[in-house]
Design a protein around this motif. Structure first.
Motif, PDB file in Angstrom:
ATOM      1  N   ASP A   1       0.828  -1.195   0.000  1.00  0.00           N
ATOM      2  CA  ASP A   1       0.000   0.000   0.000  1.00  0.00           C
ATOM      3  C   ASP A   1       0.874   1.260   0.000  1.00  0.00           C
ATOM      4  N   PRO A   2       0.543   2.255  -0.827  1.00  0.00           N
ATOM      5  CA  PRO A   2       1.341   3.492  -0.860  1.00  0.00           C
ATOM      6  C   PRO A   2       1.473   4.176   0.500  1.00  0.00           C
ATOM      7  N   GLU A   3       0.436   4.070   1.328  1.00  0.00           N
ATOM      8  CA  GLU A   3       0.520   4.707   2.642  1.00  0.00           C
ATOM      9  C   GLU A   3       1.613   4.062   3.487  1.00  0.00           C
ATOM     10  N   TYR A   4       1.746   2.745   3.400  1.00  0.00           N
ATOM     11  CA  TYR A   4       2.818   2.074   4.128  1.00  0.00           C
ATOM     12  C   TYR A   4       4.175   2.493   3.578  1.00  0.00           C
ATOM     13  N   ARG A   5       4.280   2.607   2.245  1.00  0.00           N
ATOM     14  CA  ARG A   5       5.552   2.996   1.633  1.00  0.00           C
ATOM     15  C   ARG A   5       5.973   4.385   2.096  1.00  0.00           C
ATOM     16  N   ARG A   6       5.010   5.285   2.209  1.00  0.00           N
ATOM     17  CA  ARG A   6       5.342   6.634   2.674  1.00  0.00           C
ATOM     18  C   ARG A   6       5.791   6.605   4.141  1.00  0.00           C
ATOM     19  N   THR A   7       5.112   5.814   4.943  1.00  0.00           N
ATOM     20  CA  THR A   7       5.492   5.702   6.356  1.00  0.00           C
ATOM     21  C   THR A   7       6.861   5.061   6.493  1.00  0.00           C
ATOM     22  N   LEU A   8       7.122   4.055   5.671  1.00  0.00           N
ATOM     23  CA  LEU A   8       8.423   3.384   5.710  1.00  0.00           C
ATOM     24  C   LEU A   8       9.544   4.346   5.311  1.00  0.00           C
ATOM     25  N   ALA A   9       9.279   5.242   4.368  1.00  0.00           N
ATOM     26  CA  ALA A   9      10.295   6.224   3.978  1.00  0.00           C
ATOM     27  C   ALA A   9      10.621   7.149   5.149  1.00  0.00           C
ATOM     28  N   ARG A  10       9.600   7.536   5.908  1.00  0.00           N
ATOM     29  CA  ARG A  10       9.857   8.371   7.089  1.00  0.00           C
ATOM     30  C   ARG A  10      10.634   7.579   8.144  1.00  0.00           C
ATOM     31  N   TRP A  11      10.296   6.287   8.283  1.00  0.00           N
ATOM     32  CA  TRP A  11      11.065   5.433   9.211  1.00  0.00           C
ATOM     33  C   TRP A  11      12.530   5.384   8.795  1.00  0.00           C
ATOM     34  N   ALA A  12      12.808   5.225   7.502  1.00  0.00           N
ATOM     35  CA  ALA A  12      14.191   5.150   7.017  1.00  0.00           C
ATOM     36  C   ALA A  12      14.941   6.462   7.269  1.00  0.00           C
TER      37      ALA A  12
ATOM     38  N   ALA B   1      21.388  -2.279  19.430  1.00  0.00           N
ATOM     39  CA  ALA B   1      21.340  -0.842  19.156  1.00  0.00           C
ATOM     40  C   ALA B   1      20.445  -0.541  17.959  1.00  0.00           C
ATOM     41  N   VAL B   2      20.580  -1.324  16.899  1.00  0.00           N
ATOM     42  CA  VAL B   2      19.760  -1.102  15.702  1.00  0.00           C
ATOM     43  C   VAL B   2      18.301  -1.432  15.988  1.00  0.00           C
ATOM     44  N   ALA B   3      18.062  -2.544  16.685  1.00  0.00           N
ATOM     45  CA  ALA B   3      16.689  -2.967  16.957  1.00  0.00           C
ATOM     46  C   ALA B   3      15.957  -1.966  17.850  1.00  0.00           C
ATOM     47  N   VAL B   4      16.652  -1.401  18.818  1.00  0.00           N
ATOM     48  CA  VAL B   4      16.041  -0.392  19.682  1.00  0.00           C
ATOM     49  C   VAL B   4      15.731   0.872  18.878  1.00  0.00           C
ATOM     50  N   ALA B   5      16.680   1.301  18.038  1.00  0.00           N
ATOM     51  CA  ALA B   5      16.436   2.469  17.191  1.00  0.00           C
ATOM     52  C   ALA B   5      15.264   2.215  16.249  1.00  0.00           C
ATOM     53  N   ASP B   6      15.167   1.000  15.730  1.00  0.00           N
ATOM     54  CA  ASP B   6      14.048   0.606  14.866  1.00  0.00           C
ATOM     55  C   ASP B   6      12.723   0.815  15.603  1.00  0.00           C
TER      56      ASP B   6
ATOM     57  N   ALA C   1       7.808   4.087  16.454  1.00  0.00           N
ATOM     58  CA  ALA C   1       6.894   4.877  17.279  1.00  0.00           C
ATOM     59  C   ALA C   1       6.828   6.321  16.789  1.00  0.00           C
ATOM     60  N   GLU C   2       7.972   6.869  16.394  1.00  0.00           N
ATOM     61  CA  GLU C   2       8.030   8.274  15.959  1.00  0.00           C
ATOM     62  C   GLU C   2       7.165   8.529  14.727  1.00  0.00           C
ATOM     63  N   VAL C   3       7.150   7.588  13.787  1.00  0.00           N
ATOM     64  CA  VAL C   3       6.390   7.782  12.541  1.00  0.00           C
ATOM     65  C   VAL C   3       5.022   7.097  12.584  1.00  0.00           C
ATOM     66  N   ALA C   4       4.632   6.573  13.755  1.00  0.00           N
ATOM     67  CA  ALA C   4       3.330   5.912  13.941  1.00  0.00           C
ATOM     68  C   ALA C   4       3.163   4.700  13.038  1.00  0.00           C
ATOM     69  N   LEU C   5       4.243   3.942  12.857  1.00  0.00           N
ATOM     70  CA  LEU C   5       4.178   2.754  12.000  1.00  0.00           C
ATOM     71  C   LEU C   5       3.200   1.701  12.518  1.00  0.00           C
ATOM     72  N   PRO C   6       3.194   1.363  13.816  1.00  0.00           N
ATOM     73  CA  PRO C   6       2.270   0.308  14.268  1.00  0.00           C
ATOM     74  C   PRO C   6       0.803   0.628  13.979  1.00  0.00           C
ATOM     75  N   GLY C   7       0.378   1.843  14.323  1.00  0.00           N
ATOM     76  CA  GLY C   7      -1.014   2.199  14.095  1.00  0.00           C
ATOM     77  C   GLY C   7      -1.357   2.272  12.619  1.00  0.00           C
ATOM     78  N   THR C   8      -0.420   2.781  11.821  1.00  0.00           N
ATOM     79  CA  THR C   8      -0.658   2.872  10.379  1.00  0.00           C
ATOM     80  C   THR C   8      -0.806   1.494   9.765  1.00  0.00           C
ATOM     81  N   PHE C   9       0.094   0.602  10.122  1.00  0.00           N
ATOM     82  CA  PHE C   9       0.053  -0.718   9.489  1.00  0.00           C
ATOM     83  C   PHE C   9      -1.158  -1.512   9.953  1.00  0.00           C
ATOM     84  N   GLU C  10      -1.512  -1.389  11.228  1.00  0.00           N
ATOM     85  CA  GLU C  10      -2.703  -2.100  11.692  1.00  0.00           C
ATOM     86  C   GLU C  10      -3.951  -1.614  10.959  1.00  0.00           C
ATOM     87  N   SER C  11      -4.056  -0.305  10.753  1.00  0.00           N
ATOM     88  CA  SER C  11      -5.220   0.210  10.027  1.00  0.00           C
ATOM     89  C   SER C  11      -5.225  -0.293   8.590  1.00  0.00           C
ATOM     90  N   LEU C  12      -4.043  -0.460   7.996  1.00  0.00           N
ATOM     91  CA  LEU C  12      -3.968  -0.996   6.633  1.00  0.00           C
ATOM     92  C   LEU C  12      -4.358  -2.469   6.602  1.00  0.00           C
TER      93      LEU C  12
END
Length: 299
Positions: A193-204, A242-247, A252-263
Motif C-alpha cells: 500500500d502506498p501509505e505504508y511505503r510513505r510511512t516506511l520512507a519516514r522510518w528510514a 542498538a539497531v533494533a532499539v532504534a528501529d 513509534a516516531e512515525v506511527a508505523l504500528p497504528g498505520t500498518f494495523e489500520s492498513l
C-alpha cells in the motif's frame, strides 16, 4: 413443406420466459456484511489475539498430556507455554528489543530436544510419535484460499485434543490455517500500500539520522544476520540491540504500528465476500474454542 416459424424476439422470449418487457434497471446490490470486530482482530493479529493464543496453546498442551497419559506415557505435566511474542516488524516491542534485539542469536536453532522423548527406548519413541500424531495414512487435506494444500492429522492425541477444543479436527485446522493464510494475504497487500511505503520512507529517514542507514526493518535484519557470520558474537549482539532499539523508537516516531494495523484492517475488508464471511464464521468458532479452553484450565 417445412413450416417456418416467424415471430419477434419478444414472442420467442415469451415462450421461454413467460413474458417480455423492456430491460429493467438493476436493483440494489445485495448488502455485504463487514468483518465482525473479532474477525478483524483475528486477521490483523490485534486486540486480544495473542492473549487468546496463549490460552488455546496451554489448553491443547494439557489435553494432549491427558490423552498421552491414558496411552501409557506418564510424562511430567506441561508447563505453561512461553508467552507468544508480540514483537513484529511493524509492531516492535521495545522491552524485547532492549534485551534480545531482533532475536537473531536464536534464529535457526529450533526447539530444544524433549528430555522425556529422548530418554525413551527407540521402539517406545516410535509408538509415542504414532500415538501423538496418529496414522499417517489417515491424514486429511485442506485447500487454503491462496492455493496450497495442507495435510493434517485426523487420528492420535493431537487431533483428538483439537477436536475437543473446536468440536471437530477439520474445524480446528480451518481456524488456525485458513486465518493464517488470509492474514498472509492481507499482510502482503498492506505492505504494497502506498501509505505504508510513505510511512516506511519516514522510518528510514529517522533511522539514517540515528546512524543506521537501512531502507526497511527487513533490510536491517538481513544486514545484521550477515554481520553475525563474520563479527565477534558480543560485538554483533551489541550492534543488533542498538539497531533494533532504534528501529522500535523510529517506528513509534512515525506511527508505523497504528498505520500498518489500520492498513491490515482496511485490506481485510477488501477480501472477497466469501472469504470475509468465512473469517466471521471462524472467529465465532475460535471464540467457542476459547470458552472450552478456559474450562480445561479449571479442571
Amino acid at each position: 413443406m417445412k413450416e417456418v416459424l416467424v415471430g419477434s424476439a419478444c414472442a420467442i422470449a415469451l415462450a421461454l420466459l413467460a413474458g417480455c418487457s423492456a430491460e429493467q434497471p438493476a436493483g440494489p446490490a445485495p448488502a455485504t456484511r463487514p468483518l465482525d470486530p473479532t474477525a478483524a482482530d483475528l486477521v490483523a493479529r490485534a486486540g486480544s489475539y495473542y492473549a487468546d493464543e496463549q490460552v488455546l496453546q496451554d489448553a491443547e498442551a494439557t489435553l494432549v498430556h491427558r490423552c498421552m497419559t491414558t496411552r501409557g506415557f506418564r510424562r511430567p505435566p506441561p508447563a505453561p507455554a512461553a508467552p507468544v511474542s508480540h514483537d513484529e516488524e511493524w509492531r516492535p516491542d521495545p522491552a524485547h528489543r532492549r534485551t534480545d534485539g531482533y532475536g537473531l542469536a536464536r534464529a535457526g536453532r529450533g526447539e530444544p530436544p524433549d528430555p522425556y522423548f529422548v530418554a525413551l527406548a527407540p521402539a517406545h519413541q516410535e509408538r509415542y510419535q504414532r500415538e501423538l500424531v496418529g496414522d499417517m495414512a489417515r491424514r486429511a487435506t485442506l485447500d487454503l484460499p491462496s492455493g496450497p494444500q495442507l495435510s493434517y492429522p485426523t487420528t492420535g492425541c493431537l487431533a483428538e485434543s483439537r477436536a475437543q477444543l473446536y468440536g471437530d479436527v477439520m474445524e480446528a485446522t480451518r481456524v488456525t490455517s485458513v486465518t493464517q493464510d488470509l492474514h498472509n494475504t492481507v499482510y502482503l497487500a498492506a505492505q504494497a500500500d502506498p501509505e505504508y511505503r510513505r510511512t516506511l520512507a519516514r522510518w528510514a529517514d529517522c533511522m539514517k539520522r540515528r546512524g543506521h542507514p537501512y531502507g526497511s526493518p527487513q533490510q536491517a535484519r538481513n544486514a545484521l544476520a550477515a554481520e553475525r557470520r563474520s563479527a565477534a558474537p558480543t560485538a554483533a549482539q551489541r550492534h543488533e540491540v542498538a539497531v533494533a532499539v532504534a528501529d522500535a523508537e523510529c517506528a513509534a516516531e512515525v506511527a508505523l504500528p497504528g498505520t500498518f494495523e489500520s492498513l491490515l484492517r482496511r485490506h481485510a475488508e477488501l477480501l472477497p465476500e466469501a472469504q470475509r464471511a468465512e473469517l466471521n464464521r471462524l472467529a465465532t468458532s475460535r471464540a467457542a474454542a476459547l470458552r472450552h479452553a478456559r474450562q480445561v484450565a479449571q479442571r
